[in-house]
Design an enzyme around this catalytic site. Structure first.
Site, PDB file in Angstrom:
ATOM      1  N   CYS A  94      38.058  24.426  21.062  1.00 58.55           N
ATOM      2  CA  CYS A  94      37.264  25.651  20.967  1.00 58.55           C
ATOM      3  C   CYS A  94      35.828  25.414  21.404  1.00 58.55           C
ATOM      4  CB  CYS A  94      37.305  26.208  19.550  1.00 58.55           C
ATOM      5  SG  CYS A  94      36.667  25.083  18.278  1.00 58.55           S
ATOM      6  N   HIS A 341      34.685  25.948  13.604  1.00 57.21           N
ATOM      7  CA  HIS A 341      35.205  26.617  14.798  1.00 57.21           C
ATOM      8  C   HIS A 341      34.049  27.146  15.643  1.00 57.21           C
ATOM      9  CE1 HIS A 341      37.907  28.887  17.340  1.00 57.21           C
ATOM     10  NE2 HIS A 341      37.291  30.022  17.042  1.00 57.21           N
TER      11      HIS A 341
END
Length: 540
Positions: A94, A341
């Site tokens: 990510c 994230h």
């Protein structure tokens, strides 16, 4: 006059140690080389040696001319584009997906990629990072449809990604560096003449100026260094504007940290400032959220404007505003640097905002974008306020960017709160106040009230830019309190040579306080001097 010399490994009988690197050094190694600009100064009266000395300004003008790039890259989208497609997460990727999306939606970089200019001249497209990025941007923006998902090329990711969570900012810097090197390699294959620039440098590169001023004789020395990004200390800042202003505050060098003055021939109290000298076309602001010791995150709210005027933070803030528009925000959602994230919000070529979260591409508004806990902010310089990349009318942009307007507006509101009269149209002040509250404004665009614009004879707007990777600082290092080891002569103008490429992303103390490096060059009022000569002036 431009002086280009090459110093041996040892000069003046001393083997000079190397200082720690700044985090953008590797990128600039082939871009700039080692340069020093100055002219032969006549012996000056100490009282006349100041930043405003005419002789010094003549040299600074020459420095600006030499350092300013002549790139042809547009700062806005040549043709409005929609958002790029989503990116597949190949396993803890990510961080690189978010960084690639921000680069894909960088207007001048995207336009250059879509022109196919690099691939048309590249002799080694296999493994070329620039060709891979060109293909990535072209596929994402031109040959995809709503809902499409791409897998990032291994050419872009394999050298960095090891299927574990990494720092998105580190990957961003690594990618820009490898793209720059690809551009230089293409030039070498077609032209043996040394090439010192690239589209990457032209778009993202800027320069900052360090100034040390002896508080006894007022003698001043200047050092110029390149930067690619601007880390900001947010530990005590409520907004990006405040962080920019705080990092530009003058620092006193006293006691053990005192500065060796070449004119006074001894260590003397001095002031030190570091601020933007040449502004980049694309400004990357990195909010220092992660602890260098534990990796823990400083998860506090720091506001940032949609439109930023960089002029107050320049070394010479003259002329009109220097407006920048926000076009991307890279966000980390998590508690530590090695967990959580990454995603980003980007502004597409047609002016609409989108949240890019791996494969998901969803529409969002600017209000939600400005409420994110940003990690890296991407701003593009606006030379034409009517360009499509700015949604606000031209008049409102000037209002938002002008700190004086914001201050006047605040004072008007205070006066209206104390007034109960009506205007010629019969509208009560109370109603006018309610109407004024509906106006959109950027409060963080104000200059902090405690700032004295003309303090101690120094111009306002000094910004201390320390291009350093926050996650790689040495334990206990304080960039504002490093020991003074360098003996700069008075009225020196120095442009640092980039250091070794071996330690990309390592710590970066203030270079003007570090020992001279082999290859750094300088011309002073006493003429051309080598690093060994500088160190033998009595300061050792």
């Amino acid at each position: 006059m431009v002086v280009s010399l090459s110093f041996p490994e040892e000069t003046g009988g001393e083997n000079l140690p190397s200082a720690p690197l700044e985090d953008s050094s590797k990128f600039f190694e082939e871009v700039f080389g080692d340069m020093v600009f100055a002219r032969s100064f006549p012996e000056a009266d100490p009282a006349l040696s100041s930043p405003d000395a005419p002789e010094l300004h003549q040299d600074e003008a020459q420095v600006v001319e030499e350092l300013t790039t002549n790139g042809k890259h547009s700062l806005s989208w040549e043709s409005p584009q929609g958002p790029g497609c989503g990116l597949q997460n190949t396993g803890n990727s990510c961080y690189l997906n978010a960084a690639l999306q921000c680069l894909t939606h960088t207007p001048p970089l995207a336009d250059y990629m879509l022109s196919q200019e690099h691939s048309q001249t590249c002799c080694s497209p296999e493994g070329c990072k620039m060709c891979a990025m060109e293909a990535h941007v072209t596929q994402s923006l031109l040959h995809s449809h709503s809902g499409d998902v791409m897998k990032p090329s291994q050419i872009l990711t394999s050298a960095f990604h090891k299927h574990q969570q990494e720092d998105a900012h580190e990957f961003l810097m690594f990618t820009l560096e490898t793209m720059h090197e690809s551009c230089l390699q293409v030039h070498r294959q077609s032209d043996p003449t040394p090439q010192d620039t690239s589209p990457i440098h032209d778009i993202f590169g800027g320069w900052w100026r360090s100034q040390i001023k002896c508080l006894h004789c007022q003698g001043t020395s200047h050092t110029f260094d390149p930067f690619l990004d601007v880390p900001l200390d947010i530990s005590s800042a409520q907004s990006v504007n405040q962080a920019l202003w705080d990092t530009g505050k003058s620092e006193e060098l006293l006691g053990e940290n005192a500065y060796y003055c070449g004119r006074c021939r001894q260590k003397m109290p001095a002031s030190k400032t570091l601020h933007v000298h040449i502004a980049p076309k694309v400004l990357l602001l990195v909010l220092k959220r992660f602890s260098a010791f534990t990796g823990n995150k400083l998860d506090r709210k720091v506001s940032y404007p949609e439109f930023l005027d960089l002029k107050p933070y320049l070394s010479e803030p003259t002329g009109g505003p220097l407006p920048y528009a926000l076009y991307a925000v890279l966000v980390h959602d998590g508690a530590t640097s090695n967990s959580g994230h990454y995603f980003c919000c980007v502004k597409a070529g047609h002016g609409k905002w989108y949240k890019m979260d791996d494969t998901k591409v969803t529409r969002c508004d600017v209000t939600s974008v400005l409420n994110e806990n940003a990690y890296v902010l991407f701003y593009v310089q606006q030379t034409d306020l009517k360009q499509v990349s700015i949604d606000m009318p031209e008049g409102r942009v000037h209002e938002v960017l002008d700190p004086k307007y914001q201050l006047k507006k605040s004072r008007r509101k205070k006066r209206k709160k104390q007034c109960h009269c009506t205007d010629d149209a019969g509208e009560a002040c109370e109603n006018r106040e309610k109407r004024a509250k509906k106006e959109t404004s950027l409060g963080e665009g104000k200059v902090p009230q405690e700032v004295n614009h003309e303090k101690a004879g120094q111009k306002h707007g000094n910004t201390k830019l320390v291009p350093q990777e926050q996650n790689h600082q040495r334990a206990g290092q304080n960039l504002r309190n490093t020991e003074v080891e360098l003996d700069l002569p008075v009225d020196a103008i120095v442009i640092h040579q980039p250091r070794s490429t071996a330690n990309w992303g390592t710590d970066a103390p203030d270079k003007e306080n570090q020992p001279w490096h082999n290859g750094d060059r300088l011309l002073t009022s006493q003429g051309l001097m080598s690093p060994g000569q500088l160190c033998s002036q009595g300061g050792r």
